[in-house]
Design an enzyme around this catalytic site. Structure first.
Site, PDB file in Angstrom:
ATOM      1  N   ASP A   1     -11.639  29.646 -66.036  1.00  0.00           N
ATOM      2  CA  ASP A   1     -12.274  29.645 -64.719  1.00  0.00           C
ATOM      3  C   ASP A   1     -12.776  31.034 -64.344  1.00  0.00           C
ATOM      4  OD1 ASP A   1     -11.833  26.965 -64.454  1.00  0.00           O
ATOM      5  OD2 ASP A   1     -10.106  27.146 -63.114  1.00  0.00           O
ATOM      6  N   GLY A   2     -12.086  32.086 -64.802  1.00  0.00           N
ATOM      7  CA  GLY A   2     -12.523  33.446 -64.503  1.00  0.00           C
ATOM      8  C   GLY A   2     -13.909  33.738 -65.042  1.00  0.00           C
TER       9      GLY A   2
ATOM     10  N   ASN B   1     -14.248  31.914 -55.265  1.00  0.00           N
ATOM     11  CA  ASN B   1     -12.882  31.488 -54.949  1.00  0.00           C
ATOM     12  C   ASN B   1     -12.391  32.059 -53.622  1.00  0.00           C
ATOM     13  OD1 ASN B   1     -12.171  29.730 -56.951  1.00  0.00           O
ATOM     14  ND2 ASN B   1     -10.862  31.145 -58.065  1.00  0.00           N
TER      15      ASN B   1
ATOM     16  N   ARG C   1       2.485  48.653 -49.589  1.00  0.00           N
ATOM     17  CA  ARG C   1       2.711  48.977 -48.184  1.00  0.00           C
ATOM     18  C   ARG C   1       2.046  47.930 -47.309  1.00  0.00           C
ATOM     19  NH1 ARG C   1       1.438  55.226 -47.005  1.00  0.00           N
ATOM     20  NH2 ARG C   1       2.465  54.582 -45.063  1.00  0.00           N
TER      21      ARG C   1
ATOM     22  N   ASP D   1       1.113  42.044 -45.960  1.00  0.00           N
ATOM     23  CA  ASP D   1       0.605  42.600 -47.221  1.00  0.00           C
ATOM     24  C   ASP D   1      -0.884  42.324 -47.380  1.00  0.00           C
ATOM     25  OD1 ASP D   1       3.107  43.462 -47.779  1.00  0.00           O
ATOM     26  OD2 ASP D   1       3.409  42.282 -49.591  1.00  0.00           O
TER      27      ASP D   1
ATOM     28  N   ALA E   1      -6.300  28.175 -56.300  1.00  0.00           N
ATOM     29  CA  ALA E   1      -6.058  29.418 -57.021  1.00  0.00           C
ATOM     30  C   ALA E   1      -5.038  30.283 -56.272  1.00  0.00           C
ATOM     31  CB  ALA E   1      -7.381  30.162 -57.236  1.00  0.00           C
TER      32      ALA E   1
ATOM     33  N   LEU F   1      -3.342  28.930 -53.114  1.00  0.00           N
ATOM     34  CA  LEU F   1      -2.273  27.953 -53.352  1.00  0.00           C
ATOM     35  C   LEU F   1      -0.948  28.661 -53.611  1.00  0.00           C
ATOM     36  CD1 LEU F   1      -1.473  24.971 -53.818  1.00  0.00           C
ATOM     37  CD2 LEU F   1      -2.089  25.285 -56.221  1.00  0.00           C
TER      38      LEU F   1
END
Length: 293
Positions: free
Chosen positions: A72-73, A146, A157, A176, A188, A191
């Site tokens: 998929d990438g 995506n 941090r 984050d 992806a 999820l």
């Protein structure tokens, strides 16, 4: 039905199985009298291929169809380059999950042959345009199929930022970061972060907080046409990053603003006639698997 004459081939680098599949496709398409055009990057590791080569962007102008071989990438990268040209893309899976590249290598001749004969379905997927501004001046921009993700970068941090949707203030958050996902990306990273699975035909975005510093922070689903704005608090000590599809990064600084909205051009993704989103979820995510199997 489209007539496919000039067919672009894109493959993931660093994989012998991808090279083998591309060679198979070149022979198969050549036997049908079709003109194949190789992505110039993969062509460099295929000596003696004797095919026309081009950049991915040029493929958008000269190809009737582009076949992507990889995971998929690989298809995500091709989509960002080709969406504006409206050239249809077909995926052959040589990766892991394969939510987007749904033709298996052992059924290439059957399924690609069906597509060439006009037996396919068309899936329209929208992308996101992402722009980072500093003092009102754009310093970086990218596109995502995506998701786009605000995250701390190398330093672990927390980030403090404000979220606005359609100009309306939503919240100030310490976390984050934030995942902004399309329906395509909902299976992806979103999820993994606890976001919902969205059907690809939905016109919506999901915003998934990453480890928020409040128990009440939950994913929000908004209209797909919404314009989102993130304002990184000037009080931040960290210099966060915005990543698009996990492949392109824009470095940010305290005080920067990030705007995200739907791209005007959509990806034209082709599937074999037997494609079924729910069947793909069952297979890839193990839905209905009995304990112990």
């Amino acid at each position: 039905m489209d007539y496919f004459r000039n067919i672009g081939l894109i493959g993931r680098l660093g994989s012998k199985s991808v090279i083998d599949t591309l060679k198979h496709l070149i022979r198969f398409l050549g036997d049908r009298g079709l003109n194949t055009i190789l992505d110039e990057r993969i062509a460099q590791v295929m000596p003696g291929h004797e095919q026309q080569t081009s950049t991915q962007k040029m493929m958008g102008e000269i190809c009737d169809l582009v076949i992507v071989v990889g995971g998929d990438g690989s298809l995500l990268g091709a989509a960002r380059s080709l969406a504006q040209y409206h050239v249809p893309i077909l995926g052959v899976n040589r990766g892991n999950l394969g939510f987007l590249t749904d033709i298996s290598p052992n059924e290439i001749e059957e399924k690609v042959g069906e597509v060439l004969a006009g037996q396919y379905t068309v899936d329209s997927r929208f992308l996101l345009d992402v722009v980072v501004k500093r003092d009102g001046v754009p310093i970086g921009e990218s596109t995502a199929l995506n998701d786009c993700v605000l995250h701390p970068g190398k330093a672990a941090r927390m980030i403090e930022f404000e979220l606005y949707i359609e100009g309306q203030f939503v919240y100030t958050q310490k976390s984050d970061g934030l995942i902004i996902s399309t329906p395509t990306g909902s299976t992806a990273y979103s999820l993994s972060g606890g976001g919902p699975i969205m059907h690809p035909k939905l016109d919506a975005l999901v915003l998934v907080p990453m480890f928020p510093h409040t128990l009440s922070s939950r994913p929000i689903v908004v209209n797909g046409n919404s314009e989102l704005k993130l304002v990184i608090s000037p009080n931040n000590g960290a210099y966060p990053t915005v990543s698009c599809d996990g492949q392109t990064d824009i470095s940010c600084a305290p005080g920067d603003t990030i705007t995200v909205h739907k791209k005007p051009h959509k990806l034209k993704l082709l599937h074999p006639l037997n494609y079924d989103f729910y069947s793909t979820c069952r297979e890839k995510l193990g839905w209905g698997t009995k304990l112990g199997d």
